[in-house]
Enzyme design. Structure first.
Site, PDB file in Angstrom:
ATOM      1  N   LYS A  11       0.817  -1.216   0.000  1.00 28.98           N
ATOM      2  CA  LYS A  11       0.000   0.000   0.000  1.00 28.98           C
ATOM      3  C   LYS A  11       0.856   1.274   0.000  1.00 28.98           C
ATOM      4  CE  LYS A  11      -3.969  -2.194   2.251  1.00 28.98           C
ATOM      5  NZ  LYS A  11      -4.870  -2.142   3.431  1.00 28.98           N
ATOM      6  N   ARG A 104       3.307  -6.009   8.892  1.00 32.42           N
ATOM      7  CA  ARG A 104       2.544  -4.908   9.491  1.00 32.42           C
ATOM      8  C   ARG A 104       3.174  -4.419  10.796  1.00 32.42           C
ATOM      9  NH1 ARG A 104      -3.019  -7.625   7.658  1.00 32.42           N
ATOM     10  NH2 ARG A 104      -3.280  -6.529   5.669  1.00 32.42           N
ATOM     11  N   HIS A 117      -2.078  -5.395   1.600  1.00 28.42           N
ATOM     12  CA  HIS A 117      -3.328  -6.147   1.468  1.00 28.42           C
ATOM     13  C   HIS A 117      -2.966  -7.571   1.097  1.00 28.42           C
ATOM     14  CE1 HIS A 117      -7.283  -7.432  -0.054  1.00 28.42           C
ATOM     15  NE2 HIS A 117      -6.594  -7.975  -1.035  1.00 28.42           N
TER      16      HIS A 117
END
Length: 141
Positions: A11, A104, A117
């Site tokens: 992202k 993450r 994602h």
């Protein structure tokens, strides 16, 4: 073990941090192979279409705005149990809950700007890959 494909999107927040290569290295170390890739700026229409399943959710507009805020790196990955393997690499959607060493935990800023994602099922992976790639653009190796 099943050979699967999954869609991965790095992202805008992670692209801006210049960590595409570090993320790709994690894919490869986990046995996932990049079988299609493109670097692009999503249009509003593309982002709304991709996330259409969330259209009625309160976070939809913010998600679309975030996804068009900068370029993304989109890839189809192939490997044994690719969907689960990729999701394990990503960690929890909320980076505060993500295990140390996951993408993450290491690169995401918030539940909204969460670095990447990943498809949530083999069935959705096929739909998502087809959304961004023609069949001729996905090449096993």
């Amino acid at each position: 073990m099943a050979l699967e494909r999954t869609l991965s999107i790095i992202k805008p927040d992670a692209v801006a941090k210049n960590v595409i290569g570090e993320i790709y290295a994690r894919f490869e170390k986990a046995g996932l192979k990049v079988v299609a890739a493109k670097y692009k700026q999503l249009s509003r229409r593309e982002a709304e279409g991709f996330y259409a399943v969330h259209r009625e959710r309160p976070f939809f507009n913010a998600l679309v705005e975030f996804m068009i805020s900068g370029p993304v790196m989109i890839q189809a990955l192939e490997g044994e149990n690719a969907v689960l393997a990729h999701r394990d690499l990503l960690g929890a959607t909320n980076p505060k809950e993500a295990a140390p060493g996951t993408i993450r935990a290491d690169f995401a800023e918030s539940i909204d700007a969460n670095a990447a994602h990943g498809s949530d099922s083999v069935e959705n992976a096929a739909i998502e890959i087809a959304y961004f790639f023609a069949a001729t653009e996905v090449v096993s190796r």
